[in-house]
Design a protein around this motif. Structure first.
Motif, PDB file in Angstrom:
ATOM      1  N   GLU A   2      42.831  60.953  61.687  1.00 29.77           N
ATOM      2  CA  GLU A   2      42.911  59.867  62.654  1.00 29.77           C
ATOM      3  C   GLU A   2      43.789  58.765  62.081  1.00 29.77           C
ATOM      4  O   GLU A   2      43.659  58.403  60.914  1.00 29.77           O
ATOM      5  N   LEU A   3      44.708  58.240  62.909  1.00 31.37           N
ATOM      6  CA  LEU A   3      45.498  57.091  62.479  1.00 31.37           C
ATOM      7  C   LEU A   3      44.577  55.893  62.427  1.00 31.37           C
ATOM      8  O   LEU A   3      43.986  55.501  63.433  1.00 31.37           O
ATOM      9  N   ALA A   4      44.420  55.306  61.245  1.00 31.71           N
ATOM     10  CA  ALA A   4      43.515  54.175  61.075  1.00 31.71           C
ATOM     11  C   ALA A   4      44.228  52.851  61.318  1.00 31.71           C
ATOM     12  O   ALA A   4      43.665  51.949  61.924  1.00 31.71           O
ATOM     13  N   GLN A   5      45.459  52.715  60.814  1.00 34.27           N
ATOM     14  CA  GLN A   5      46.207  51.479  61.014  1.00 34.27           C
ATOM     15  C   GLN A   5      47.595  51.619  60.432  1.00 34.27           C
ATOM     16  O   GLN A   5      47.875  52.514  59.650  1.00 34.27           O
ATOM     17  N   VAL A   6      48.447  50.719  60.826  1.00 35.43           N
ATOM     18  CA  VAL A   6      49.718  50.512  60.156  1.00 35.43           C
ATOM     19  C   VAL A   6      49.562  49.199  59.418  1.00 35.43           C
ATOM     20  O   VAL A   6      49.152  48.189  59.991  1.00 35.43           O
ATOM     21  N   ARG A   7      49.832  49.216  58.122  1.00 34.35           N
ATOM     22  CA  ARG A   7      49.632  48.048  57.283  1.00 34.35           C
ATOM     23  C   ARG A   7      50.976  47.555  56.776  1.00 34.35           C
ATOM     24  O   ARG A   7      51.771  48.323  56.254  1.00 34.35           O
ATOM     25  N   LEU A   8      51.234  46.274  56.920  1.00 29.78           N
ATOM     26  CA  LEU A   8      52.446  45.662  56.409  1.00 29.78           C
ATOM     27  C   LEU A   8      52.145  45.061  55.048  1.00 29.78           C
ATOM     28  O   LEU A   8      51.176  44.310  54.884  1.00 29.78           O
ATOM     29  N   LEU A   9      52.971  45.373  54.064  1.00 31.90           N
ATOM     30  CA  LEU A   9      52.825  44.842  52.719  1.00 31.90           C
ATOM     31  C   LEU A   9      53.709  43.601  52.621  1.00 31.90           C
ATOM     32  O   LEU A   9      54.923  43.687  52.816  1.00 31.90           O
ATOM     33  N   VAL A  10      53.097  42.452  52.370  1.00 35.01           N
ATOM     34  CA  VAL A  10      53.808  41.179  52.472  1.00 35.01           C
ATOM     35  C   VAL A  10      53.740  40.391  51.172  1.00 35.01           C
ATOM     36  O   VAL A  10      52.792  40.526  50.392  1.00 35.01           O
ATOM     37  N   SER A  11      54.746  39.551  50.953  1.00 35.53           N
ATOM     38  CA  SER A  11      54.783  38.690  49.775  1.00 35.53           C
ATOM     39  C   SER A  11      54.175  37.320  50.062  1.00 35.53           C
ATOM     40  O   SER A  11      53.507  36.753  49.218  1.00 35.53           O
ATOM     41  N   ASP A  12      54.422  36.770  51.251  1.00 39.94           N
ATOM     42  CA  ASP A  12      53.873  35.466  51.630  1.00 39.94           C
ATOM     43  C   ASP A  12      52.742  35.702  52.626  1.00 39.94           C
ATOM     44  O   ASP A  12      52.910  35.613  53.835  1.00 39.94           O
ATOM     45  N   PHE A  13      51.572  36.034  52.078  1.00 43.47           N
ATOM     46  CA  PHE A  13      50.441  36.431  52.909  1.00 43.47           C
ATOM     47  C   PHE A  13      50.044  35.337  53.897  1.00 43.47           C
ATOM     48  O   PHE A  13      49.860  35.595  55.084  1.00 43.47           O
TER      49      PHE A  13
END
Length: 130
Positions: A2-13
């Motif tokens: 199951e696709l749980a999520q797409v997560r963006l990895l960010v520097s300025d949270f």
């Protein structure tokens, strides 16, 4: 699977948190405006998008020497049996670069990369939210 999520990895949270919450109007799950992780949900539908501090992922994968602009996104898939799924992946020629390992008391994870270097996280949920 199951696709749980797409997560963006960010520097300025904090700035990204404000963008998704205040500008786009998505609902934050926990209110963790300083990170290192937050999931956002739209008003309609069950799919969401999540933010994660890029340095936290680099630490988890033991890639602290990677440039700050390294990984930008992470596709997250939920599987029922993480160990068995990782064995099947290895049998098909895939390389797991991290795990299977506990991430929290609720979840075990493994990570691999697609041919372009994009990160994929496999999750086995041990305890569902109550």
């Amino acid at each position: 699977m199951e696709l749980a999520q797409v997560r963006l990895l960010v520097s300025d949270f904090a700035s990204c948190y404000r963008f998704y919450a205040d500008i786009l109007g998505l609902k934050p799950q926990s209110g963790a405006s300083e990170g290192p992780y937050e999931k956002f949900s739209p008003a309609i539908g069950s799919a969401g998008i999540a933010l994660q501090d890029r340095s936290a992922m680099a630490e988890l994968l033991d890639e602290l020497d990677e440039p700050a602009t390294g990984h930008r996104s992470l596709v997250v898939l939920r599987v029922d049996d993480l160990d068995a799924y990782c064995e099947r992946i290895a049998g098909r020629g895939g390389v797991v670069v991290h795990g299977p390992a506990p991430l929290t008391e609720r979840m075990r994870v493994a990570h691999l990369r697609d041919p372009e270097g994009n990160l994929v996280e496999l999750q086995e949920w041990l305890l569902l939210r109550g």
